[in-house]
Design an enzyme around this catalytic site. Structure first.
Site, PDB file in Angstrom:
ATOM      1  N   THR A  96      46.831  24.920 -14.471  1.00 47.22           N
ATOM      2  CA  THR A  96      46.589  26.169 -14.725  1.00 47.22           C
ATOM      3  C   THR A  96      46.214  26.395 -16.370  1.00 47.22           C
ATOM      4  OG1 THR A  96      48.891  26.986 -15.475  1.00 47.22           O
ATOM      5  CG2 THR A  96      48.131  27.130 -13.289  1.00 47.22           C
ATOM      6  N   ASP A  97      45.328  27.201 -16.812  1.00 51.63           N
ATOM      7  CA  ASP A  97      45.087  27.456 -18.212  1.00 51.63           C
ATOM      8  C   ASP A  97      46.724  28.040 -18.795  1.00 51.63           C
ATOM      9  OD1 ASP A  97      44.165  27.448 -20.837  1.00 51.63           O
ATOM     10  OD2 ASP A  97      42.408  28.825 -20.006  1.00 51.63           O
TER      11      ASP A  97
END
Length: 282
Positions: free
Chosen positions: A267-268
């Site tokens: 994930t960012d």
């Protein structure tokens, strides 16, 4: 399979023991990374498996696994790890229309990254920006000048983003048939992540024409998957009403099932927190 690839990635870039003359298969450097990872997987507890899926992976001393930090950047050179060669921003590299030059640049980047990593390891350092897993390249399509990360991309053309992104992956990871991976590249931000900067944590790319999705926003990611990219980073924004990092359509239907991607999805930063705690997606 993703956990096995996480382990095989760690085995490929981290030496777990000093000698291969040991009984456990995962310690035997003469075996392949996937075979060693399969053995190691059977020895980990559930809590240990979960800990290895975190950005900061703690050491598991009983198995000889050292601490590892996955966070690193190399969009135009090794970032934030001391002195390094600084290449032009990605948008400047795109202006050359020279894939071979981009490949040569990222061959140099991965050489420097390996040298820095070896130095950090000798000093017993395992912190942020000191590993071999890079969140690079950014193959989003730059259409909206309000977006603050356009300089990280290769512009507005899907084909150019595809071929330059592939050159970056090949330069960072090294030959596909090599026993050892130089570094791990990461394709970001999947997908349709190039809207206004101010609401990037909550923007909903809801009205994307299907043809535009497949002909504009996805081709570069498909090219990088086919090139063997080791990580795909899901985006902050929503897609068709659902956060990209929980999108069944993007992550399962397209990435896993249609494209056959079996490696790491990351994930960012804060993307999970955005919708898990409903901070920005309420």
């Amino acid at each position: 399979m993703p956990m096995r690839f996480i382990l095989s990635t760690l085995l490929a870039i981290v030496s777990l023991v000093a000698s291969a003359q040991v009984s456990e298969p995962y310690r035997d450097a003469s075996l392949g990374a996937h075979e060693r990872a399969a053995d190691l997987l059977t020895r980990l507890t559930l809590d240990e498996k979960i800990s290895l899926m975190m950005d900061v992976s703690p050491a598991i001393e009983r198995l000889g696994i050292p601490e590892y930090n996955w966070w690193n950047e190399a969009l135009h050179g090794v970032g934030r790890a001391g002195l390094a060669t600084v290449f032009p921003q990605s948008i400047g590299m795109a202006a050359t229309f020279d894939n071979d030059a981009v490949l040569a640049a990222f061959n140099a980047v991965s050489d420097e990254a390996r040298a820095k990593y070896n130095g950090f390891r000798r000093e017993g350092r395992h912190g942020r920006y000191q590993g071999l897993t890079f969140w690079t390249p950014n193959v989003n399509i730059f259409r909206d000048p309000r977006w603050g990360r356009g300089q990280e991309t290769y512009g507005e053309d899907p084909y150019l983003a595809s071929v330059m992104g592939e050159a970056v992956v090949n330069g960072l990871q090294g030959p596909a048939d090599s026993k050892y991976i130089k570094t791990i590249a990461g394709a970001k931000h999947y997908a349709v992540h190039s809207g206004p900067e101010w609401n990037r944590h909550s923007f909903d790319a809801r009205d994307i024409d299907p043809r535009d999705l497949w002909e504009t926003y996805l081709p570069a990611f498909k090219t990088l998957v086919d090139a063997g990219v080791g990580q795909v980073m899901c985006a902050y924004n929503r897609f068709e009403g659902e956060p990209c990092c929980s999108s069944k359509k993007l992550l399962i239907d397209i990435l896993r099932n249609e494209w056959g991607y079996d490696k790491i999805i990351v994930t960012d930063c804060w993307a999970m927190n955005d919708f898990h705690n409903k901070r920005a997606h309420a």
